[in-house]
Scaffold this motif. Structure first.
Motif, PDB file in Angstrom:
ATOM      1  N   LEU A 171       0.835  -1.199   0.000  1.00 29.44           N
ATOM      2  CA  LEU A 171       0.000   0.000   0.000  1.00 29.44           C
ATOM      3  C   LEU A 171       0.871   1.252   0.000  1.00 29.44           C
ATOM      4  O   LEU A 171       0.586   2.222  -0.716  1.00 29.44           O
ATOM      5  CB  LEU A 171      -0.908   0.004   1.230  1.00 29.44           C
ATOM      6  N   ALA A 172       1.933   1.210   0.801  1.00 29.98           N
ATOM      7  CA  ALA A 172       2.819   2.370   0.867  1.00 29.98           C
ATOM      8  C   ALA A 172       3.475   2.631  -0.478  1.00 29.98           C
ATOM      9  O   ALA A 172       3.547   3.783  -0.943  1.00 29.98           O
ATOM     10  CB  ALA A 172       3.882   2.139   1.939  1.00 29.98           C
ATOM     11  N   PHE A 173       3.932   1.561  -1.144  1.00 31.45           N
ATOM     12  CA  PHE A 173       4.562   1.753  -2.444  1.00 31.45           C
ATOM     13  C   PHE A 173       3.533   2.046  -3.534  1.00 31.45           C
ATOM     14  O   PHE A 173       3.821   2.776  -4.484  1.00 31.45           O
ATOM     15  CB  PHE A 173       5.396   0.529  -2.826  1.00 31.45           C
ATOM     16  N   LEU A 174       2.336   1.493  -3.398  1.00 33.69           N
ATOM     17  CA  LEU A 174       1.288   1.794  -4.366  1.00 33.69           C
ATOM     18  C   LEU A 174       0.934   3.276  -4.312  1.00 33.69           C
ATOM     19  O   LEU A 174       0.660   3.909  -5.342  1.00 33.69           O
ATOM     20  CB  LEU A 174       0.052   0.943  -4.084  1.00 33.69           C
ATOM     21  N   ALA A 175       0.968   3.861  -3.113  1.00 36.91           N
ATOM     22  CA  ALA A 175       0.628   5.275  -2.958  1.00 36.91           C
ATOM     23  C   ALA A 175       1.624   6.182  -3.661  1.00 36.91           C
ATOM     24  O   ALA A 175       1.259   7.275  -4.112  1.00 36.91           O
ATOM     25  CB  ALA A 175       0.570   5.622  -1.472  1.00 36.91           C
ATOM     26  N   VAL A 176       2.878   5.738  -3.770  1.00 34.55           N
ATOM     27  CA  VAL A 176       3.889   6.582  -4.409  1.00 34.55           C
ATOM     28  C   VAL A 176       4.257   6.105  -5.812  1.00 34.55           C
ATOM     29  O   VAL A 176       4.991   6.801  -6.524  1.00 34.55           O
ATOM     30  CB  VAL A 176       5.177   6.660  -3.542  1.00 34.55           C
ATOM     31  N   SER A 177       3.749   4.933  -6.218  1.00 33.89           N
ATOM     32  CA  SER A 177       4.155   4.381  -7.514  1.00 33.89           C
ATOM     33  C   SER A 177       3.570   5.147  -8.689  1.00 33.89           C
ATOM     34  O   SER A 177       4.064   5.025  -9.820  1.00 33.89           O
ATOM     35  CB  SER A 177       3.745   2.907  -7.613  1.00 33.89           C
ATOM     36  N   GLY A 178       2.520   5.931  -8.442  1.00 31.27           N
ATOM     37  CA  GLY A 178       1.944   6.726  -9.518  1.00 31.27           C
ATOM     38  C   GLY A 178       2.683   8.017  -9.801  1.00 31.27           C
ATOM     39  O   GLY A 178       2.337   8.739 -10.746  1.00 31.27           O
ATOM     40  N   LEU A 179       3.685   8.313  -8.993  1.00 29.86           N
ATOM     41  CA  LEU A 179       4.490   9.519  -9.236  1.00 29.86           C
ATOM     42  C   LEU A 179       5.251   9.399 -10.560  1.00 29.86           C
ATOM     43  O   LEU A 179       5.549   8.284 -11.013  1.00 29.86           O
ATOM     44  CB  LEU A 179       5.500   9.716  -8.103  1.00 29.86           C
ATOM     45  N   PRO A 180       5.580  10.518 -11.189  1.00 28.62           N
ATOM     46  CA  PRO A 180       6.476  10.447 -12.360  1.00 28.62           C
ATOM     47  C   PRO A 180       7.760   9.725 -11.986  1.00 28.62           C
ATOM     48  O   PRO A 180       8.221   9.801 -10.834  1.00 28.62           O
ATOM     49  CB  PRO A 180       6.730  11.919 -12.689  1.00 28.62           C
ATOM     50  N   ASP A 181       8.347   9.010 -12.939  1.00 32.31           N
ATOM     51  CA  ASP A 181       9.526   8.197 -12.648  1.00 32.31           C
ATOM     52  C   ASP A 181      10.631   9.007 -11.970  1.00 32.31           C
ATOM     53  O   ASP A 181      11.289   8.526 -11.039  1.00 32.31           O
ATOM     54  CB  ASP A 181      10.063   7.562 -13.937  1.00 32.31           C
ATOM     55  N   ALA A 182      10.848  10.230 -12.415  1.00 36.62           N
ATOM     56  CA  ALA A 182      11.918  11.043 -11.833  1.00 36.62           C
ATOM     57  C   ALA A 182      11.661  11.326 -10.356  1.00 36.62           C
ATOM     58  O   ALA A 182      12.574  11.242  -9.523  1.00 36.62           O
ATOM     59  CB  ALA A 182      12.050  12.355 -12.608  1.00 36.62           C
ATOM     60  N   SER A 183      10.414  11.643 -10.021  1.00 28.76           N
ATOM     61  CA  SER A 183      10.075  11.911  -8.625  1.00 28.76           C
ATOM     62  C   SER A 183      10.131  10.643  -7.785  1.00 28.76           C
ATOM     63  O   SER A 183      10.603  10.658  -6.639  1.00 28.76           O
ATOM     64  CB  SER A 183       8.678  12.535  -8.541  1.00 28.76           C
ATOM     65  N   PHE A 184       9.641   9.545  -8.354  1.00 24.38           N
ATOM     66  CA  PHE A 184       9.660   8.274  -7.631  1.00 24.38           C
ATOM     67  C   PHE A 184      11.096   7.857  -7.304  1.00 24.38           C
ATOM     68  O   PHE A 184      11.396   7.436  -6.189  1.00 24.38           O
ATOM     69  CB  PHE A 184       8.974   7.191  -8.463  1.00 24.38           C
ATOM     70  N   LEU A 185      12.002   7.982  -8.272  1.00 20.45           N
ATOM     71  CA  LEU A 185      13.389   7.586  -8.074  1.00 20.45           C
ATOM     72  C   LEU A 185      14.144   8.571  -7.186  1.00 20.45           C
ATOM     73  O   LEU A 185      15.112   8.203  -6.517  1.00 20.45           O
ATOM     74  CB  LEU A 185      14.099   7.448  -9.419  1.00 20.45           C
ATOM     75  N   SER A 186      13.695   9.820  -7.169  1.00 19.55           N
ATOM     76  CA  SER A 186      14.388  10.840  -6.391  1.00 19.55           C
ATOM     77  C   SER A 186      14.009  10.787  -4.911  1.00 19.55           C
ATOM     78  O   SER A 186      14.876  10.698  -4.033  1.00 19.55           O
ATOM     79  CB  SER A 186      14.082  12.229  -6.956  1.00 19.55           C
ATOM     80  N   TRP A 187      12.719  10.843  -4.619  1.00 22.28           N
ATOM     81  CA  TRP A 187      12.287  10.903  -3.225  1.00 22.28           C
ATOM     82  C   TRP A 187      11.074  10.032  -2.899  1.00 22.28           C
ATOM     83  O   TRP A 187      10.863   9.672  -1.736  1.00 22.28           O
ATOM     84  CB  TRP A 187      11.969  12.343  -2.834  1.00 22.28           C
ATOM     85  N   GLY A 188      10.293   9.652  -3.893  1.00 19.09           N
ATOM     86  CA  GLY A 188       9.068   8.918  -3.614  1.00 19.09           C
ATOM     87  C   GLY A 188       9.294   7.581  -2.928  1.00 19.09           C
ATOM     88  O   GLY A 188       8.552   7.200  -2.010  1.00 19.09           O
ATOM     89  N   TRP A 189      10.329   6.838  -3.345  1.00 23.42           N
ATOM     90  CA  TRP A 189      10.597   5.525  -2.752  1.00 23.42           C
ATOM     91  C   TRP A 189      10.988   5.617  -1.281  1.00 23.42           C
ATOM     92  O   TRP A 189      10.867   4.634  -0.537  1.00 23.42           O
ATOM     93  CB  TRP A 189      11.712   4.810  -3.525  1.00 23.42           C
ATOM     94  N   ARG A 190      11.446   6.777  -0.840  1.00 27.45           N
ATOM     95  CA  ARG A 190      11.907   6.933   0.535  1.00 27.45           C
ATOM     96  C   ARG A 190      10.760   7.002   1.546  1.00 27.45           C
ATOM     97  O   ARG A 190      10.921   6.657   2.722  1.00 27.45           O
ATOM     98  CB  ARG A 190      12.757   8.199   0.667  1.00 27.45           C
ATOM     99  N   ILE A 191       9.604   7.457   1.113  1.00 28.19           N
ATOM    100  CA  ILE A 191       8.490   7.697   2.034  1.00 28.19           C
ATOM    101  C   ILE A 191       8.090   6.440   2.812  1.00 28.19           C
ATOM    102  O   ILE A 191       7.924   6.493   4.048  1.00 28.19           O
ATOM    103  CB  ILE A 191       7.289   8.307   1.276  1.00 28.19           C
ATOM    104  N   PRO A 192       7.906   5.265   2.166  1.00 26.26           N
ATOM    105  CA  PRO A 192       7.551   4.074   2.948  1.00 26.26           C
ATOM    106  C   PRO A 192       8.568   3.731   4.032  1.00 26.26           C
ATOM    107  O   PRO A 192       8.193   3.224   5.095  1.00 26.26           O
ATOM    108  CB  PRO A 192       7.489   2.976   1.876  1.00 26.26           C
ATOM    109  N   PHE A 193       9.848   3.990   3.781  1.00 35.27           N
ATOM    110  CA  PHE A 193      10.875   3.715   4.782  1.00 35.27           C
ATOM    111  C   PHE A 193      10.796   4.700   5.952  1.00 35.27           C
ATOM    112  O   PHE A 193      10.922   4.310   7.117  1.00 35.27           O
ATOM    113  CB  PHE A 193      12.267   3.780   4.141  1.00 35.27           C
ATOM    114  N   LEU A 194      10.585   5.957   5.657  1.00 32.73           N
ATOM    115  CA  LEU A 194      10.552   6.974   6.706  1.00 32.73           C
ATOM    116  C   LEU A 194       9.323   6.846   7.597  1.00 32.73           C
ATOM    117  O   LEU A 194       9.362   7.207   8.779  1.00 32.73           O
ATOM    118  CB  LEU A 194      10.607   8.373   6.077  1.00 32.73           C
TER     119      LEU A 194
END
Length: 427
Positions: A171-194
């Motif tokens: 669910l956490a990754f699904l919430a950020v997976s819709g971000l543009p690839d650049a945003s997802f690779l830059s900061w979006g993937w970090r949110i589930p960890f934080l």
């Protein structure tokens, strides 16, 4: 049973909630790493490799956590058998959550070069070390408070943590997976960890209310606490320990083939979109949870070993149909593949807590069930995504992948038949 605290120990609600919440949080922490390994770690931490080699390297980092888990099982099992179950559960929760939070802050290879993957490996090892001591303690805090006729059902609450961890991490990754690839690779993937830091606070508050188990209290009362639990375990129960390790292979092998490797295979080989696969795996966890409940109840009625054997048999049968359905490229067929795989895992998971509690004396039970579970996890979980990636890269076919999974599950089916179960767990 009354739902209030009594002089004889915590209420059933407190016990089951602590077991469920704590394992759910720890497995959330653990599984978001697997999801990130499939989706982004190859690109961010191993960009100097080819796509396939980067994925293998990312899965290799994922596997490092499994290597540390048996060490954590021995370490926390030792102190769990000597000091008590409760304190180990709080410590493992804090360590896992802290490592997960730090992963969300890591600089990538582009920022600090080789230091990035080295730090990632180090935090993964720390994460795996703590998770290695989690499962055994969570199972025992539930089963050792239960009557023998309810041990599998109580133990199944610790097992809910695995699918709930998968569900919440997806669910956490699904919430950020819709971000543009650049945003997802830059900061979006970090949110589930934080987000992990908030979950850890909840888990610690819940587990702080626990008292230690009756079985462990009885061991202390008769001055039966073992000075070297692992040594006594190996000396008195070598056969059951070895067989239990092998009997633990099928659940993680099936699980990690679906929840980790399929994220990579489904997008690159079968043509699925990333959000589609995440959504299907997320939905399958609800089936997984329901299967655990049914299997836990059935295990108390018909015997935990019988139900676990049934689950292992279905695990042997399902890999070839599962890959055939995913290879169609149709979301409905893939959903069916994942739903049945969830039932397969749920049958084994629902019986496993009760079965493993019945294998070892309370003097070294924390060590015994933890080491067995984590050794099976290392063989079935750590190697499966790496071997599957390598096999597909070499053959371009899903058949060797299905054959490999079938072989692992067959090992479990054979070895669980040889386990010697106590008529009733004793302290």
């Amino acid at each position: 049973m009354a739902e209030t605290e009594t002089r004889t120990g915590p209420s059933r609600r407190t016990i089951l909630t602590a077991s469920l919440v704590g394992t759910s949080i720890e497995w959330y922490d653990y599984y978001i790493f697997g999801t990130a390994a499939a989706l982004v770690f190859g690109t961010l931490f191993y960009p100097q490799f080819s796509t396939a080699a980067g994925t293998i390297a990312a899965f290799g980092t994922f596997a490092m956590g499994f290597i540390a888990r048996p060490l954590g099982a021995a370490l926390f099992g030792h102190f769990g058998d000597r000091i008590g179950r409760k304190s180990m559960l709080v410590i493992t929760l804090v360590i896992t959550g802290g490592a997960t939070f730090c992963i969300g802050l890591l600089p990538t290879y582009a920022a600090i070069g080789i230091g990035a993957p080295l730090l990632l490996v180090g935090l993964r090892l720390l994460q795996g070390l703590a998770v290695g001591g989690e499962w055994g303690g969570a199972v025992l805090i539930a089963t050792e408070h239960a009557r023998p006729a309810q041990r599998a059902f109580y133990g199944s609450f610790a097992q809910f943590g695995v699918p709930i961890g998968v569900l919440t991490s997806n669910l956490a990754f699904l919430a950020v997976s819709g971000l543009p690839d650049a945003s997802f690779l830059s900061w979006g993937w970090r949110i589930p960890f934080l987000l992990s830091v908030l979950l850890i606070l909840v888990g610690v508050l819940v587990r702080a209310r626990l008292a230690d188990t009756r079985d462990f209290a009885q061991v202390k009362q008769r001055e039966g606490v073992s000075r070297m639990p692992f040594g006594e375990l190996v000396r008195t129960e070598p056969r059951n320990l070895a067989l239990a390790c092998l009997a633990s292979i099928a659940p993680p092998a099936t699980g990690y083939m679906v929840i980790v490797y399929m994220l990579n295979y489904g997008t690159q080989a079968a043509g699925f979109a990333r959000p589609t696969l995440l959504a299907l795996i997320l939905a399958s966890t609800l089936v997984w949870i329901a299967a655990i409940v049914v299997a836990g109840l059935a295990a108390d009625r018909f015997g935990a070993k019988r139900i676990y054997v049934l689950g292992a048999l279905t695990a042997v049968i399902w890999p070839f149909p599962m890959f055939a359905l995913v290879d169609t490229g149709h979301w409905g067929a893939a959903g069916l593949a994942f739903f049945v795989a969830a039932i397969v895992q749920g049958i084994m998971a629902g019986a496993q807590g009760g079965l493993f509690t019945e294998l070892f004396d309370a003097r070294f039970r924390y060590s015994g069930i933890s080491i067995a579970y984590q050794m099976g996890g290392m063989i079935g979980g750590a190697l499966t995504p790496i071997v599957a990636t390598s096999l597909y890269a070499a053959t371009g076919s899903s058949a060797p992948l299905a054959l490999y999974l079938t072989a692992l599950c067959a090992i479990t089916l054979v070895t669980v038949l040889g386990l010697r179960v106590r008529t009733a767990p004793t302290g």
